[in-house]
Design a protein around this motif. Sequence first.
Motif, mmCIF file in Angstrom:
data_model
loop_
_atom_site.group_PDB
_atom_site.id
_atom_site.type_symbol
_atom_site.label_atom_id
_atom_site.label_comp_id
_atom_site.label_asym_id
_atom_site.label_seq_id
_atom_site.Cartn_x
_atom_site.Cartn_y
_atom_site.Cartn_z
ATOM 1 N N ALA A 163 4.841 9.936 1.344
ATOM 2 C CA ALA A 163 4.621 8.575 0.840
ATOM 3 C C ALA A 163 5.899 7.749 0.915
ATOM 4 N N ALA A 212 1.754 9.576 -5.774
ATOM 5 C CA ALA A 212 2.290 10.891 -5.456
ATOM 6 C C ALA A 212 3.280 11.357 -6.508
ATOM 7 N N ASP A 250 0.828 -1.195 0.000
ATOM 8 C CA ASP A 250 0.000 0.000 0.000
ATOM 9 C C ASP A 250 0.867 1.252 0.000
ATOM 10 N N LYS A 271 1.069 4.286 -2.944
ATOM 11 C CA LYS A 271 0.889 5.706 -2.656
ATOM 12 C C LYS A 271 2.074 6.519 -3.142
#
Length: 401
Positions: free
Chosen positions: A165, A134, A126, A130
């Motif tokens: 992130a 980003a 996860d 991200k």
Amino acid sequence: MAGPDGSERLVKKHEFVQPRHCALAGLLVASFALTGCGQPASQGAAPPPAPVTVAQPVKRTVTDWDEFTGRFEAVEEVQVRPRVGGFVNSVEFQDGAIVRQGDLLYVIDPRPFEAVATQAEGQLSDARAKVELAKRELDRGLSLVQTSAVSEQVVDQRRQALQAAHAAEVQAEGALKAARLNIEFTHVAAPLTGRVSRHLVSPGNLVQGSDNGSSTLLTSIVTLDPIYVYFDMDEATFIKYSKLWFEGRRPSSRDTANPVQVTLAGETKPSHEGTINFLDNRLDVSTGTLRSRAVVKNTDLSILPGQFGRVRLIGSAPYEALLIPDAAVATDQSRKIVFVVKPDDTVEARPVVLGPLDDGLRVIREGLKAEDRVIVNGIQRARVGAKVAPQTAQAPAGGKS
């Protein structure tokens, strides 16, 4: 003097006098007989000289050794404790066996830690997703800011979002490494090579694990080769060694690995050798002794920590000495003596000052000369001032010092 009958009293007188003359004659005969019997005893021959065995002292170079009582301890000792808690699945070693570094000892149920690792893997995936989002949003913002479609503030916010992130990704990676490390810790391995003790926890029991020393003790391991022997040196011996070092007659054990010899319980001769490798920096004020340590080879693993042994430490520089069999030394009250046969074959008791035993022979520091004939056998037949019949024996046996 005659009686009424004229003869009776005269007869009685003769009967009374006759026995007295006989008795006196008997006493004289007995007296001469006794005198005659005593005459041969004073004229008997003297007993022959007692046979004894003599030998001259052995002259050779020797070195003094001082003896101390020591106790063996392992060079390395480790208490095996788990770093994670859980239920013990199995014990993988035999009690009291030799184990090698890395050998499996215990297996703790890994399933809870495997579940945590799976969760960490999902969190890492996860976080990486991200990061990718980003990145794309930042690239889009950089393109739009050139046409003034977005403001610089939006670009800065997207740049900050990318950095956050990345940080979340690093945290997720760390959590996954910790989870995998805990899985590895469920397999308790031997940290060193040595002899393992008995298992203290059986399968099915719950153990506590931590890194602060409060975890459950599983077993212990000690190294055996080499092995330490600790002993306490008295103050007088320490001062003697210091004087010898100042005089240049003996190297200091602080700077030089002086040799030691170790005799185990039940042995009559040293069976192991080693060297001094530690002297404490102060004397124990309660005992007046200096704690010392030697490292000893134990290739046959015959010595275990906790055993006692007699430690012989080199105590002097090599010197020339006279040696005789220890059985030739007698005790006269508080002094030691040896019986020496003089040139006229008479016995003389010679006071001596003894040194240590060296290969079965006793060192004589004072009292003997190399040419003296010492009685080594038949001491019980020797009398001071009496003549003996000496028989020369071979030089006393003994190896080199």
